[in-house]
Design a protein around this motif. Structure first.
Motif, PDB file in Angstrom:
ATOM      1  N   GLN A  80      24.355  -0.011  31.254  1.00  0.00           N
ATOM      2  CA  GLN A  80      24.159   0.269  32.680  1.00  0.00           C
ATOM      3  C   GLN A  80      22.802   0.910  32.960  1.00  0.00           C
ATOM      4  N   ILE A  81      22.193   1.534  31.937  1.00  0.00           N
ATOM      5  CA  ILE A  81      20.857   2.108  32.122  1.00  0.00           C
ATOM      6  C   ILE A  81      19.856   1.415  31.196  1.00  0.00           C
ATOM      7  N   PHE A  89       9.740   1.994  32.085  1.00  0.00           N
ATOM      8  CA  PHE A  89      10.023   2.128  30.653  1.00  0.00           C
ATOM      9  C   PHE A  89      10.919   3.333  30.384  1.00  0.00           C
ATOM     10  N   ARG A  90      11.953   3.496  31.193  1.00  0.00           N
ATOM     11  CA  ARG A  90      12.942   4.561  31.025  1.00  0.00           C
ATOM     12  C   ARG A  90      14.319   3.918  30.886  1.00  0.00           C
ATOM     13  N   GLY A  91      15.104   4.400  29.945  1.00  0.00           N
ATOM     14  CA  GLY A  91      16.462   3.905  29.825  1.00  0.00           C
ATOM     15  C   GLY A  91      16.821   3.535  28.397  1.00  0.00           C
ATOM     16  N   TYR A  92      17.915   2.805  28.278  1.00  0.00           N
ATOM     17  CA  TYR A  92      18.522   2.505  26.980  1.00  0.00           C
ATOM     18  C   TYR A  92      17.962   1.225  26.374  1.00  0.00           C
ATOM     19  N   THR A  93      17.708   1.281  25.065  1.00  0.00           N
ATOM     20  CA  THR A  93      17.305   0.119  24.282  1.00  0.00           C
ATOM     21  C   THR A  93      18.268  -0.033  23.117  1.00  0.00           C
ATOM     22  N   GLY A  94      18.837  -1.215  22.953  1.00  0.00           N
ATOM     23  CA  GLY A  94      19.754  -1.460  21.854  1.00  0.00           C
ATOM     24  C   GLY A  94      19.041  -1.679  20.537  1.00  0.00           C
ATOM     25  N   VAL A  95      19.797  -1.771  19.463  1.00  0.00           N
ATOM     26  CA  VAL A  95      19.236  -1.981  18.124  1.00  0.00           C
ATOM     27  C   VAL A  95      18.401  -3.255  18.106  1.00  0.00           C
ATOM     28  N   GLU A 108      18.870   2.378  18.104  1.00  0.00           N
ATOM     29  CA  GLU A 108      19.114   2.373  19.541  1.00  0.00           C
ATOM     30  C   GLU A 108      18.617   3.704  20.076  1.00  0.00           C
ATOM     31  N   GLN A 109      18.249   3.723  21.352  1.00  0.00           N
ATOM     32  CA  GLN A 109      17.567   4.907  21.866  1.00  0.00           C
ATOM     33  C   GLN A 109      17.638   4.959  23.389  1.00  0.00           C
ATOM     34  N   ILE A 110      17.389   6.159  23.908  1.00  0.00           N
ATOM     35  CA  ILE A 110      17.178   6.328  25.347  1.00  0.00           C
ATOM     36  C   ILE A 110      15.796   6.939  25.516  1.00  0.00           C
ATOM     37  N   ASP A 111      15.015   6.357  26.406  1.00  0.00           N
ATOM     38  CA  ASP A 111      13.702   6.889  26.753  1.00  0.00           C
ATOM     39  C   ASP A 111      13.779   7.605  28.098  1.00  0.00           C
ATOM     40  N   PHE A 112      13.253   8.824  28.127  1.00  0.00           N
ATOM     41  CA  PHE A 112      13.151   9.615  29.345  1.00  0.00           C
ATOM     42  C   PHE A 112      11.699  10.036  29.542  1.00  0.00           C
ATOM     43  N   GLY A 113      11.399  10.444  30.765  1.00  0.00           N
ATOM     44  CA  GLY A 113      10.098  11.026  31.063  1.00  0.00           C
ATOM     45  C   GLY A 113      10.264  12.099  32.115  1.00  0.00           C
ATOM     46  N   GLU A 114       9.156  12.658  32.525  1.00  0.00           N
ATOM     47  CA  GLU A 114       9.207  13.638  33.607  1.00  0.00           C
ATOM     48  C   GLU A 114       9.777  12.978  34.857  1.00  0.00           C
TER      49      GLU A 114
END
Length: 366
Positions: A80-81, A89-95, A108-114
């Motif tokens: 969903q994100i 370029f913010r949100g979830y990336t799968g394997v 897998e990861q979540i990218d955040f920023g300010e």
């Protein structure tokens, strides 16, 4: 101690990262022996553990638990994100969804920023302004937003103290890079899960690379896998409880004309049935600063500066927005294809122009 034991102890000392205590550096603008040690370690090793940072073990444990909670969510809740939904370029990336050195990273990861308002796109607005904007937050874990924003504030304060210490160590005014990291900020946070890989399977948790910002502050769990490149080969960076692993980014290398170097590092996947988690904070120049300034080092330091090292397959630009967008595009092709078609096409053309030897070197980068 026997001769053999002494030799083993000396070898272990050489093949281990040093530890810096931020409290020993203090907030003084006066150069001390601790600052001299910092400058030496940063130049010769490029990686070190940071303790005395002031973040409580309880705060660290709370964020680590929140990270595990997110990755335990059903796939649909994580998607969903998905990062491909936004140009920021913010949100979830799968394997396998992020690319390093032409190979998919097995994480897998979540990218955040300010958390900032988006800059509306227009023909007159450079495309790198798309890097600024709001984050995506998972509906299935509503407390994550406040936890992440608090961590961004907390870690930013540590990074600011450390950058100041670096400047004092290099005999610069402590305020020399204030404008470069002024508000509105452009720092990023990546929460990562490395699933285990079976014997004989690819194990590129993340491929060999340099970080693109000023400083990276990394928290590891108790599962190893991080390695840093040295003249003697790959050096393991074992976990150290509640300590950050610090490494220098390309923008600080650029600002010091290569006196400080951004080192190549990678992560090997854990074994089957084992998960590794880490939290990486990237202290980066503000997009509003536009250019990375060149510090005027004293003669005895300037004479040792080797100039910034630019990877031919990932050229280094002093313009902050151009450099940052280039890095994002080559790592997240799904976002680039949807929102940055020109940069995506240029990237594919550059890859197509590689001969087999260049392509092999890019994949093996070490």
């Amino acid at each position: 101690m026997s001769t053999i034991a002494s030799a083993l102890a000396a070898s272990a000392a050489v093949n281990a990262l040093p530890v810096i205590n931020l409290e020993e550096l203090g907030d003084s603008e006066q150069h001390t022996p601790a600052h001299s040690r910092l400058a030496h370690i940063a130049r010769e090793t490029g990686f070190f553990y940071l303790e005395g940072h002031g973040i409580s073990p309880e705060h660290i444990a709370h964020l680590e638990a929140a990270a595990r909670q997110f990755f335990a969510l059903p796939a649909a809740a994580k998607q969903q994100i998905a990062i491909a939904q936004t140009r920021h370029f913010r949100g979830y990336t799968g394997v396998g969804g992020e690319i390093t050195r032409l190979q998919p990273d097995l994480r897998e990861q979540i990218d955040f920023g300010e958390e900032l308002p988006a800059v509306p796109p227009s023909p007159e607005t450079p495309q790198w302004w798309g890097l600024q904007g709001p984050n995506q937050w998972p509906q299935a874990q509503p407390t994550l937003q406040s936890e992440i924003l608090l961590w961004l504030d907390t870690t930013r304060a540590v990074a600011q103290r450390l950058l100041k210490a670096f400047l004092v160590a290099l005999e610069q005014p402590a305020t020399a890079l204030n404008q470069l990291v002024a508000s509105p900020h452009n720092h990023r946070l990546k929460i990562i899960h490395y699933p285990g890989q079976g014997s004989g399977q690819p194990d590129q948790g993340v491929g060999p690379h340099k970080d693109g910002g000023l400083l990276t502050l990394l928290l590891q769990d108790q599962v190893g896998g991080l390695q840093v490149q040295t003249p003697q080969g790959w050096l393991d960076v074992p976990p150290r409880k509640n300590a950050f692993v610090i490494n220098i980014g390309e923008m600080l290398e650029l600002a010091t004309n290569g006196y400080l170097r951004a080192n190549v590092h990678r992560v090997r996947s854990p074994g089957a049935g084992v998960s590794r988690y880490s939290i990486a904070y990237f202290f980066s120049p503000s997009l509003h600063a536009h250019e990375v300034p060149l510090l005027s080092l004293p003669a005895h330091l300037a004479s040792q500066a080797r100039g910034p090292e630019s990877d031919p397959l990932n050229p280094l630009f002093s313009h902050i927005g151009t450099n940052a967008l280039k890095g994002r595009v080559r790592s997240h092709l799904d976002v680039a294809q949807r929102f940055y078609p020109q940069q995506y096409a240029e990237h594919l053309a550059a890859l197509a122009s590689l001969d087999p030897v260049q392509k092999e070197a890019a994949q093996a980068y070490a």
